[in-house]
Scaffold this motif. Structure first.
Motif, PDB file in Angstrom:
ATOM      1  N   THR A  46       0.856  -1.272   0.183  1.00 13.07           N
ATOM      2  CA  THR A  46       0.077   0.134  -0.161  1.00 13.07           C
ATOM      3  C   THR A  46       0.945   1.065   0.059  1.00 13.07           C
ATOM      4  O   THR A  46       2.010   1.153   0.358  1.00 13.07           O
ATOM      5  N   ARG A  47       0.389   2.352  -0.726  1.00 13.32           N
ATOM      6  CA  ARG A  47       1.246   3.392  -0.510  1.00 13.32           C
ATOM      7  C   ARG A  47       1.227   4.135   0.827  1.00 13.32           C
ATOM      8  O   ARG A  47       2.143   5.162   0.994  1.00 13.32           O
ATOM      9  N   TRP A  48       0.509   3.803   1.765  1.00 16.01           N
ATOM     10  CA  TRP A  48       0.494   4.354   3.293  1.00 16.01           C
ATOM     11  C   TRP A  48       1.627   3.497   4.075  1.00 16.01           C
ATOM     12  O   TRP A  48       1.617   4.066   5.084  1.00 16.01           O
ATOM     13  N   ALA A  49       1.999   2.604   3.620  1.00 16.44           N
ATOM     14  CA  ALA A  49       3.385   1.915   4.441  1.00 16.44           C
ATOM     15  C   ALA A  49       4.246   3.008   4.744  1.00 16.44           C
ATOM     16  O   ALA A  49       4.846   3.450   3.796  1.00 16.44           O
ATOM     17  N   PRO A  50       4.720   2.681   5.922  1.00 15.97           N
ATOM     18  CA  PRO A  50       5.782   3.824   6.351  1.00 15.97           C
ATOM     19  C   PRO A  50       6.952   3.625   5.455  1.00 15.97           C
ATOM     20  O   PRO A  50       7.788   4.666   4.802  1.00 15.97           O
ATOM     21  N   MET A  51       7.389   2.264   5.167  1.00 16.86           N
ATOM     22  CA  MET A  51       8.770   2.048   4.270  1.00 16.86           C
ATOM     23  C   MET A  51       8.329   2.757   2.782  1.00 16.86           C
ATOM     24  O   MET A  51       9.288   3.197   2.141  1.00 16.86           O
ATOM     25  N   THR A  52       7.136   2.433   2.275  1.00 19.23           N
ATOM     26  CA  THR A  52       6.662   2.687   1.022  1.00 19.23           C
ATOM     27  C   THR A  52       6.862   4.496   0.965  1.00 19.23           C
ATOM     28  O   THR A  52       7.378   5.113  -0.032  1.00 19.23           O
ATOM     29  N   LEU A 323      -0.048   2.828  -6.795  1.00 19.77           N
ATOM     30  CA  LEU A 323       1.384   2.424  -6.823  1.00 19.77           C
ATOM     31  C   LEU A 323       1.805   2.425  -8.184  1.00 19.77           C
ATOM     32  O   LEU A 323       2.844   3.075  -8.524  1.00 19.77           O
ATOM     33  N   LEU A 324       0.915   2.235  -9.162  1.00 19.54           N
ATOM     34  CA  LEU A 324       1.304   2.299 -10.594  1.00 19.54           C
ATOM     35  C   LEU A 324       1.600   3.830 -10.796  1.00 19.54           C
ATOM     36  O   LEU A 324       2.268   4.296 -11.735  1.00 19.54           O
ATOM     37  N   LEU A 325       0.516   4.761 -10.306  1.00 24.71           N
ATOM     38  CA  LEU A 325       0.596   5.982 -10.575  1.00 24.71           C
ATOM     39  C   LEU A 325       1.807   6.859 -10.206  1.00 24.71           C
ATOM     40  O   LEU A 325       2.682   7.183 -10.708  1.00 24.71           O
TER      41      LEU A 325
END
Length: 446
Positions: A46-52, A323-325
């Protein structure tokens, strides 16, 4: 041949100022690749994951903003004839503050450290605000306001907007409004950073560097005159609509409808740039043009993905959609164009500085390398191929992270190692030739 008659280095900063920004960018890219290599699929949940979020800021702040800052400090006096005040002090301090601040910010995302978060926001706030003040003074002093200068002014304002909203989000001041309202504010922060700061600055710089370095016709006059101001105002209206939607003054669909009017401007820029490249006078294949071409196609691809996601709830609700964006806009459009810029700006600045010094000394015994000799076509082509492979793997990792994420990280890491090596070789050749010219000057004085 490049037309350098209108360029001036009289008030330009020492070449070490932009060089430090340019060399730092691939190091952040290297860390981003390492993060992907180690953590792999967890970064694509997910884009909200801290590592992401940490990975995103490694690339946006560490790579894209770093190169844009260095380019702006160099281009303002050279292209606009307006030097940044106290540029050596400003350049060194901004570089240090933004570098350490970005590193701490990423660390805070990964570790959850409150101390790292507070320090990062303080350093980034100080670094970007100092950069904004110094560059704003230089931009206001420009006597001949070109379309590039106008776009630069708007991009720097967008950079400040991005900073302020990022500081508010990072400090937790806005946490009381709840996640349902935080998500749209994060989109506004991302919109001003990617479309405003990077997008508008890229458009403005393109008006100069695409015709100069890629030997194309000029951008259409109407486009140069109106595109950047219209896009900036469109982003302002979009932000106001987003705020109105957050406070339930209007429907959530209205800002989305408005963005359907904004995206065609960036799509037009991409299509016109691709068209100009087809009309280029020099038909010899050029790595810079290939990087830019990938960037322009990535803009069109990302725009298409956004449109599909906003007419299909199935796509919009998919975790792969954002994520694709992100891969398309940041790793595709942003990183590719930055690579292309570095392969022209670094050799050009090296050659131009050395040529000016050679002429001022009337020293014809020391040979100044031509632009192709600072970074060989072969070395640039190898890195381009590796970058393209990493981009395809990143796209593949969005759908099958367990298969491709680790490999994407490894190849992206390798791409940035190769870029860093190529830049180091170019800068080493600059300093070697510069030292020979300085030695000649000393011997001539004896």
């Amino acid at each position: 041949m490049l037309n350098t008659a209108s360029l001036s280095l009289d008030q330009a900063p020492p070449i070490s100022i932009p060089f430090r920004f340019f060399l730092t960018a691939p190091l952040f890219g290297l860390v981003a690749g390492l993060l992907l290599l180690v953590y792999g699929p967890t970064l694509f949940l997910t884009r909200w994951a801290p590592m992401t979020l940490g990975l995103t800021h490694l690339i946006t702040l560490g790579m894209l903003a770093m190169v844009m800052c260095g380019a702006l400090l160099q281009m303002l006096p050279v292209l606009a004839g307006s030097p940044v005040p106290a540029v050596v002090m400003v350049g060194r301090l901004c570089h240090l503050l933004i570098t350490v601040g970005a590193g701490l910010l990423v660390s805070s995302f990964i570790t959850g450290s409150g101390i790292a978060n507070a320090l990062s926001l303080s350093l980034l706030g100080a670094g970007v605000f100092l950069f904004f003040i110094a560059v704003a003074v230089a931009l206001l002093r420009v006597k001949q306001v070109t379309h590039t200068v106008t776009a630069m002014r708007l991009a720097v304002i967008a950079f400040l907007f991005t900073l302020v909203l990022g500081l508010l989000l990072g400090s937790g001041v806005l946490s009381k409004v709840g996640f349902g309202h935080i998500a749209p504010l994060v989109d506004v922060h991302l919109g001003w950073g990617v479309l405003g700061w990077i997008g508008l600055l890229l458009i403005g710089i393109s008006y100069q560097v695409v015709p100069m370095f890629q030997v194309t016709p000029e951008y259409p006059m109407l486009m140069r005159r109106f595109l950047a101001p219209v896009l900036f105002m469109a982003l302002v209206v979009w932000t106001l609509l987003m705020l109105a939607a957050i406070f339930s003054l209007i429907g959530d669909f209205i800002p989305t409808l408005w963005m359907f009017l904004v995206l065609p401007g960036f799509m037009l820029y991409a299509v016109v740039t691709l068209r100009l490249q087809q009309q280029r006078k020099r038909r010899i294949p050029d790595i810079t043009m290939k990087f830019w071409r990938i960037g322009m196609f990535s803009i069109l691809f990302s725009s298409a993905v956004w449109i599909i996601g906003n007419v299909s709830t199935v796509v919009a609700n998919s975790p792969q959609y954002h994520l694709l964006l992100g891969v398309g806009l940041i790793a595709g459009a942003g990183v590719s164009v930055v690579n292309g810029m570095l392969y022209k700006i670094v050799p050009f600045l090296s050659w131009f500085h050395l040529q000016n010094r050679q002429l001022s000394l009337m020293c014809m015994t020391v040979q100044v390398p031509n632009m192709k000799e600072f970074i060989s076509d072969k070395a640039a082509r190898y890195q381009y191929n590796v970058y393209v492979a990493s981009l395809f793997l990143l796209f593949a990792a969005v759908t099958k992270p367990e298969w491709f994420a680790h490999m994407a990280g490894l190849v992206f890491l390798l791409s940035n190692i190769m870029l860093f090596r190529n830049l180091v070789i170019a800068m080493s050749r600059y300093y070697t030739t510069n030292q020979a010219l300085l030695s000649y000057a000393v011997d001539s004085d004896k």
